[in-house]
Scaffold this motif. Sequence first.
Motif, PDB file in Angstrom:
ATOM      1  N   LEU A  55       0.852  -1.185   0.000  1.00  0.00           N
ATOM      2  CA  LEU A  55       0.000   0.000   0.000  1.00  0.00           C
ATOM      3  C   LEU A  55       0.890   1.238   0.000  1.00  0.00           C
ATOM      4  N   PRO A  56       0.805   2.070  -1.042  1.00  0.00           N
ATOM      5  CA  PRO A  56       1.630   3.277  -1.046  1.00  0.00           C
ATOM      6  C   PRO A  56       1.184   4.216   0.081  1.00  0.00           C
ATOM      7  N   CYS A  57       2.118   4.547   0.945  1.00  0.00           N
ATOM      8  CA  CYS A  57       1.800   5.375   2.116  1.00  0.00           C
ATOM      9  C   CYS A  57       2.598   6.676   2.071  1.00  0.00           C
ATOM     10  N   GLU A  58       1.894   7.775   2.243  1.00  0.00           N
ATOM     11  CA  GLU A  58       2.551   9.065   2.355  1.00  0.00           C
ATOM     12  C   GLU A  58       3.098   9.256   3.764  1.00  0.00           C
ATOM     13  N   HIS A  59       2.469   8.572   4.721  1.00  0.00           N
ATOM     14  CA  HIS A  59       2.874   8.672   6.126  1.00  0.00           C
ATOM     15  C   HIS A  59       2.400   7.412   6.834  1.00  0.00           C
ATOM     16  N   ILE A  60       3.242   6.893   7.712  1.00  0.00           N
ATOM     17  CA  ILE A  60       2.839   5.748   8.536  1.00  0.00           C
ATOM     18  C   ILE A  60       3.562   5.830   9.876  1.00  0.00           C
ATOM     19  N   GLU A  61       2.806   5.659  10.937  1.00  0.00           N
ATOM     20  CA  GLU A  61       3.349   5.607  12.297  1.00  0.00           C
ATOM     21  C   GLU A  61       2.867   4.308  12.923  1.00  0.00           C
ATOM     22  N   LEU A  62       3.754   3.626  13.635  1.00  0.00           N
ATOM     23  CA  LEU A  62       3.393   2.380  14.306  1.00  0.00           C
ATOM     24  C   LEU A  62       3.843   2.430  15.755  1.00  0.00           C
ATOM     25  N   THR A  83      -3.034   7.772  -0.543  1.00  0.00           N
ATOM     26  CA  THR A  83      -3.944   8.242  -1.595  1.00  0.00           C
ATOM     27  C   THR A  83      -4.912   7.143  -2.007  1.00  0.00           C
ATOM     28  N   ARG A  84      -4.556   5.888  -1.755  1.00  0.00           N
ATOM     29  CA  ARG A  84      -5.434   4.763  -2.102  1.00  0.00           C
ATOM     30  C   ARG A  84      -6.717   4.765  -1.274  1.00  0.00           C
ATOM     31  N   PHE A  85      -6.743   5.531  -0.185  1.00  0.00           N
ATOM     32  CA  PHE A  85      -7.935   5.609   0.649  1.00  0.00           C
ATOM     33  C   PHE A  85      -8.980   6.575   0.090  1.00  0.00           C
TER      34      PHE A  85
END
Length: 80
Positions: free
Chosen positions: A14-21, A35-37
Amino acid sequence: MTADQLKDLITAGLPCEHIELEGDGRHWFATIVSTRFDGQRLLGRQRMVYATLGNRMATDEVHALSMKTFTPAEWAAAQA
């Protein structure tokens, strides 16, 4: 499962512009911006993220994943 491994799995599918875990290796909380959302409802977004994990939820590699999902526009508004 480490945070980096989980991040790699999600971003590979999933192309992610931002991800926090955040998590303890079994229970995770993710903030994901993609953007896929665009045009997807909450359940559809969650299904997209779970799809990146394949069977890792079923095999208990990832025991629990809670998430907040945003489009880039929603994320920008949330940060303002």
